[in-house]
Write a protein that holds these residues in place. Structure first.
Motif, PDB file in Angstrom:
ATOM      1  N   ARG A 153       0.805  -1.219   0.000  1.00 24.79           N
ATOM      2  CA  ARG A 153       0.000   0.000   0.000  1.00 24.79           C
ATOM      3  C   ARG A 153       0.843   1.277   0.000  1.00 24.79           C
ATOM      4  O   ARG A 153       0.303   2.381  -0.028  1.00 24.79           O
ATOM      5  CB  ARG A 153      -0.990  -0.005   1.159  1.00 24.79           C
ATOM      6  N   LEU A 154       2.174   1.117   0.017  1.00 26.39           N
ATOM      7  CA  LEU A 154       3.064   2.269  -0.102  1.00 26.39           C
ATOM      8  C   LEU A 154       3.274   2.689  -1.548  1.00 26.39           C
ATOM      9  O   LEU A 154       3.833   3.760  -1.808  1.00 26.39           O
ATOM     10  CB  LEU A 154       4.427   1.944   0.521  1.00 26.39           C
ATOM     11  N   GLU A 155       2.865   1.843  -2.492  1.00 21.83           N
ATOM     12  CA  GLU A 155       3.141   2.116  -3.901  1.00 21.83           C
ATOM     13  C   GLU A 155       2.589   3.474  -4.316  1.00 21.83           C
ATOM     14  O   GLU A 155       1.419   3.780  -4.092  1.00 21.83           O
ATOM     15  CB  GLU A 155       2.526   1.022  -4.784  1.00 21.83           C
ATOM     16  N   GLY A 156       3.456   4.304  -4.882  1.00 21.59           N
ATOM     17  CA  GLY A 156       3.063   5.633  -5.306  1.00 21.59           C
ATOM     18  C   GLY A 156       3.228   6.697  -4.246  1.00 21.59           C
ATOM     19  O   GLY A 156       2.992   7.880  -4.513  1.00 21.59           O
ATOM     20  N   LEU A 157       3.672   6.321  -3.028  1.00 20.91           N
ATOM     21  CA  LEU A 157       3.807   7.274  -1.932  1.00 20.91           C
ATOM     22  C   LEU A 157       5.247   7.568  -1.570  1.00 20.91           C
ATOM     23  O   LEU A 157       5.650   8.709  -1.385  1.00 20.91           O
ATOM     24  CB  LEU A 157       3.100   6.735  -0.674  1.00 20.91           C
ATOM     25  N   GLU A 158       6.042   6.531  -1.437  1.00 23.40           N
ATOM     26  CA  GLU A 158       7.366   6.683  -0.849  1.00 23.40           C
ATOM     27  C   GLU A 158       8.329   7.358  -1.810  1.00 23.40           C
ATOM     28  O   GLU A 158       8.293   7.161  -3.021  1.00 23.40           O
ATOM     29  CB  GLU A 158       7.923   5.331  -0.382  1.00 23.40           C
ATOM     30  N   ASP A 159       9.223   8.185  -1.231  1.00 26.11           N
ATOM     31  CA  ASP A 159      10.274   8.827  -2.004  1.00 26.11           C
ATOM     32  C   ASP A 159      11.616   8.141  -1.789  1.00 26.11           C
ATOM     33  O   ASP A 159      12.594   8.457  -2.446  1.00 26.11           O
ATOM     34  CB  ASP A 159      10.409  10.301  -1.597  1.00 26.11           C
ATOM     35  N   ALA A 160      11.675   7.237  -0.838  1.00 21.63           N
ATOM     36  CA  ALA A 160      12.919   6.538  -0.505  1.00 21.63           C
ATOM     37  C   ALA A 160      12.579   5.141  -0.018  1.00 21.63           C
ATOM     38  O   ALA A 160      11.418   4.833   0.278  1.00 21.63           O
ATOM     39  CB  ALA A 160      13.697   7.303   0.567  1.00 21.63           C
ATOM     40  N   ASP A 161      13.596   4.271   0.063  1.00 19.60           N
ATOM     41  CA  ASP A 161      13.375   2.914   0.546  1.00 19.60           C
ATOM     42  C   ASP A 161      12.833   2.937   1.976  1.00 19.60           C
ATOM     43  O   ASP A 161      13.237   3.780   2.789  1.00 19.60           O
ATOM     44  CB  ASP A 161      14.680   2.119   0.525  1.00 19.60           C
ATOM     45  N   PRO A 162      11.926   2.016   2.310  1.00 18.83           N
ATOM     46  CA  PRO A 162      11.422   1.956   3.672  1.00 18.83           C
ATOM     47  C   PRO A 162      12.515   1.560   4.667  1.00 18.83           C
ATOM     48  O   PRO A 162      13.540   0.972   4.301  1.00 18.83           O
ATOM     49  CB  PRO A 162      10.337   0.869   3.601  1.00 18.83           C
ATOM     50  N   ILE A 163      12.260   1.889   5.922  1.00 19.83           N
ATOM     51  CA  ILE A 163      13.057   1.394   7.040  1.00 19.83           C
ATOM     52  C   ILE A 163      12.173   0.433   7.817  1.00 19.83           C
ATOM     53  O   ILE A 163      11.042   0.781   8.187  1.00 19.83           O
ATOM     54  CB  ILE A 163      13.525   2.542   7.959  1.00 19.83           C
ATOM     55  N   VAL A 164      12.658  -0.779   8.037  1.00 23.38           N
ATOM     56  CA  VAL A 164      11.903  -1.791   8.775  1.00 23.38           C
ATOM     57  C   VAL A 164      12.627  -2.060  10.085  1.00 23.38           C
ATOM     58  O   VAL A 164      13.839  -2.295  10.104  1.00 23.38           O
ATOM     59  CB  VAL A 164      11.775  -3.102   7.970  1.00 23.38           C
ATOM     60  N   ILE A 165      11.892  -2.014  11.178  1.00 22.43           N
ATOM     61  CA  ILE A 165      12.454  -2.316  12.488  1.00 22.43           C
ATOM     62  C   ILE A 165      11.792  -3.582  13.002  1.00 22.43           C
ATOM     63  O   ILE A 165      10.559  -3.657  13.107  1.00 22.43           O
ATOM     64  CB  ILE A 165      12.235  -1.157  13.473  1.00 22.43           C
ATOM     65  N   CYS A 166      12.610  -4.593  13.310  1.00 23.69           N
ATOM     66  CA  CYS A 166      12.058  -5.876  13.731  1.00 23.69           C
ATOM     67  C   CYS A 166      12.938  -6.510  14.797  1.00 23.69           C
ATOM     68  O   CYS A 166      14.057  -6.057  15.054  1.00 23.69           O
ATOM     69  CB  CYS A 166      11.911  -6.823  12.538  1.00 23.69           C
ATOM     70  N   ASN A 167      12.424  -7.555  15.399  1.00 25.07           N
ATOM     71  CA  ASN A 167      13.205  -8.319  16.367  1.00 25.07           C
ATOM     72  C   ASN A 167      14.304  -9.081  15.641  1.00 25.07           C
ATOM     73  O   ASN A 167      14.125  -9.535  14.502  1.00 25.07           O
ATOM     74  CB  ASN A 167      12.310  -9.312  17.113  1.00 25.07           C
ATOM     75  N   GLU A 168      15.416  -9.252  16.292  1.00 19.65           N
ATOM     76  CA  GLU A 168      16.540  -9.970  15.706  1.00 19.65           C
ATOM     77  C   GLU A 168      16.141 -11.372  15.263  1.00 19.65           C
ATOM     78  O   GLU A 168      16.589 -11.871  14.226  1.00 19.65           O
ATOM     79  CB  GLU A 168      17.675 -10.033  16.726  1.00 19.65           C
ATOM     80  N   GLU A 169      15.252 -12.017  16.022  1.00 19.86           N
ATOM     81  CA  GLU A 169      14.877 -13.398  15.712  1.00 19.86           C
ATOM     82  C   GLU A 169      13.977 -13.491  14.471  1.00 19.86           C
ATOM     83  O   GLU A 169      13.753 -14.579  13.954  1.00 19.86           O
ATOM     84  CB  GLU A 169      14.200 -14.043  16.911  1.00 19.86           C
ATOM     85  N   HIS A 170      13.465 -12.364  13.984  1.00 20.73           N
ATOM     86  CA  HIS A 170      12.602 -12.367  12.799  1.00 20.73           C
ATOM     87  C   HIS A 170      13.336 -11.909  11.549  1.00 20.73           C
ATOM     88  O   HIS A 170      12.710 -11.723  10.502  1.00 20.73           O
ATOM     89  CB  HIS A 170      11.394 -11.446  13.016  1.00 20.73           C
ATOM     90  N   ARG A 171      14.658 -11.729  11.620  1.00 19.90           N
ATOM     91  CA  ARG A 171      15.386 -11.068  10.546  1.00 19.90           C
ATOM     92  C   ARG A 171      15.279 -11.798   9.213  1.00 19.90           C
ATOM     93  O   ARG A 171      15.139 -11.163   8.161  1.00 19.90           O
ATOM     94  CB  ARG A 171      16.857 -10.880  10.937  1.00 19.90           C
ATOM     95  N   PHE A 172      15.333 -13.130   9.233  1.00 19.74           N
ATOM     96  CA  PHE A 172      15.313 -13.855   7.966  1.00 19.74           C
ATOM     97  C   PHE A 172      13.914 -13.896   7.363  1.00 19.74           C
ATOM     98  O   PHE A 172      13.765 -13.930   6.139  1.00 19.74           O
ATOM     99  CB  PHE A 172      15.868 -15.263   8.160  1.00 19.74           C
ATOM    100  N   ILE A 173      12.885 -13.895   8.188  1.00 21.48           N
ATOM    101  CA  ILE A 173      11.522 -13.825   7.668  1.00 21.48           C
ATOM    102  C   ILE A 173      11.311 -12.493   6.960  1.00 21.48           C
ATOM    103  O   ILE A 173      10.762 -12.433   5.857  1.00 21.48           O
ATOM    104  CB  ILE A 173      10.489 -13.997   8.801  1.00 21.48           C
ATOM    105  N   VAL A 174      11.756 -11.404   7.585  1.00 19.30           N
ATOM    106  CA  VAL A 174      11.615 -10.082   6.982  1.00 19.30           C
ATOM    107  C   VAL A 174      12.368 -10.019   5.663  1.00 19.30           C
ATOM    108  O   VAL A 174      11.839  -9.547   4.643  1.00 19.30           O
ATOM    109  CB  VAL A 174      12.126  -8.995   7.955  1.00 19.30           C
TER     110      VAL A 174
END
Length: 477
Positions: A44-65
């Motif tokens: 739902r960000l398509e057409g909005l963002e001017d730069a790559d997103p920043i994602v903040i997650c738990n270390e244990e979820h890093r590979f899923i992200v």
């Protein structure tokens, strides 16, 4: 001034157990469509963002992200790894500091990875309304126009309209009301649900946080400065971040400073419980929302979610039934907010069903724990083409690998050899070993573990191409 999406992808979603687990929570599951909630947030960000997103997650979820980013729809993003959870105020501070690394002061669009928004066009319109306010230095929050008298959400009361149009000064943030109060607010039209979505300049947020919570900003600065890059990730310094106070952005900042609310009427839901999922999903003529292989008879107003087998219901009303490979939940819709009590009981009992599913995903593929007994355990392992498991050894168990399809390159002690379909190999106790898929198709094999101790802490990890720390207690594959 650029717009940078900041997506908070932490949390465990315990009220959606057994589908949501600590190591594979609801934001990384498909609940309302083919994409996961995290991927829907990106889409739902398509057409909005001017730069790559920043994602903040738990270390244990890093590979899923990382894997779900790879699958699209966003090509790349910065991934910040929290070693411990410290709530939303520090998470946003980390994103703001990272966004300003090169001297910029972008506008941050802060959103959770586990929200549903049905009307993307209306969502974009609210963002376009909020953006000039944020660029001018306002701290903007999005207030969801309520559709019913909800007692499970916090509320925002609006004040006078602000210059520029579309926004209102926030009169106050309010905790979850009782039913009568919620009914009155619904009729009055001056109260909104607190969505937990915000927009502000990165520097403006840090300015207010520095004034109100200087220790928090200092800890976040240190954690980011002392952290390190690891493949596609920014790994925060554990020791520094652990000292950071844990506080929500509402309590730390928004309730103690001037802020603006922009109404959002876009079919929003945080899918915080099974009853919320029932509300947003399509229903049959009897009011049942079903997923998977489900047969209903004389059943009404229920949610039935079947993952791996046929589920049949007869003569039920207002129930939630959720089937996974290793657990089944049956609950009344009026009690689903209490599901997290069951999760806590599982944790207290030392069980594992709250941690992860039977099928576990890894950067190299996945494995499914098919069967287990006193001195054996059986897993079905899938290795993606070109991927390799870590080099490791075990003190107490041997392993027998049978290739079902594809070709395996096996390291077994000082030998390296290929094992093809319908062939097998044996890994004795104490042998250093590794498994790799050198082919072009997925490698499927069955692993039989046998020995006096089969716990997942019987592992010595010697080398790993995914940056996992040697000797970390992790599943053996």
């Amino acid at each position: 001034m650029s717009l940078v999406p900041l997506i908070m992808a932490g949390g465990t979603g315990s009220r959606l157990w057994p589908l949501s687990r600590q190591l594979n929570p609801k934001q990384f599951r498909s609940l309302t469509g083919k994409r996961t909630m995290f991927q829907e947030t990106l889409a739902r960000l398509e057409g909005l963002e001017d730069a790559d997103p920043i994602v903040i997650c738990n270390e244990e979820h890093r590979f899923i992200v990382a894997e779900q980013l790879r699958q699209g729809p966003v090509e790349s993003a910065a991934i910040l790894l929290e070693p411990v959870g410290r709530n939303t105020a520090p998470a946003i501070a980390l994103g703001a500091l990272h966004a300003m690394t090169h001297g910029d002061d972008p506008v941050l669009m802060v959103m959770a990875a586990d929200h549903r928004i049905a009307d993307v066009e209306a969502f974009h319109a609210a963002i376009h309304t909020a953006r000039p306010l944020a660029e001018a230095g306002e701290l903007v929050t999005f207030g969801v126009v309520p559709t019913h008298a909800e007692t499970g959400y916090g509320y925002i009361q609006r004040g006078e309209a602000v210059d520029g149009g579309g926004g209102y000064a926030v009169a106050r943030f309010i905790e979850k009301p009782d039913a009568a109060t919620a009914e009155a607010w619904l009729a009055g039209g001056e109260h909104y649900w607190n969505s937990g979505m915000f927009m502000f300049r990165a520097g403006r947020y840090l300015e207010e946080l520095e004034r109100l919570q200087p220790d928090m900003v200092a800890a976040c600065r240190a954690a980011l400065a002392e952290g390190e890059r690891d493949m596609d990730f920014v790994r925060l310094a554990r020791e520094s971040f652990t000292t950071c106070p844990a506080e929500s952005v509402d309590y730390a900042v928004m309730e103690h400073t001037r802020s603006v609310v922009v109404p959002l009427d876009a079919g929003w839901s945080d899918i915080g419980s099974w009853s919320a999922l029932w509300e947003v999903n399509p229903k049959d003529a009897d009011g049942n929302a079903v997923h998977g292989d489900v047969l209903t008879d004389a059943s009404r107003n229920s949610l039935v979610h079947a993952e791996h087998r046929m589920v049949a219901t007869l003569g039920i009303d207002d129930l939630v039934i959720v089937e996974t490979k290793d657990a089944v939940l049956v609950a009344h819709k009026d009690r689903v907010q209490e599901v997290k009590r069951l999760v806590e009981r599982l944790r207290e009992a030392g069980r594992c069903e709250h941690l992860d599913h039977r099928e576990v995903y890894r950067p190299w593929g996945c494995y499914d724990s098919i069967d287990a007994g006193e001195r054996f355990q059986v897993k079905r392992i899938t290795v993606k083409p070109g991927e390799r498991l870590s080099v490791q050894m075990h003190h107490h168990r041997a392993e027998h690998w049978v290739v079902v399809s594809g070709t395996a390159r096996v390291t077994n002690g000082d030998r390296s050899y290929l094992v093809s379909e319908n062939e097998s190999t044996f890994i004795p106790v104490g042998h250093i070993h590794s498994l790799e898929n050198p082919g072009k198709i997925p490698l499927e094999l069955v692993e039989v573990q046998s020995g006096s101790y089969l716990g997942e802490d019987d592992i010595v990890r010697l080398d790993d191409q995914y940056g996992r720390v040697p000797t970390t207690v992790e599943p053996s594959v």
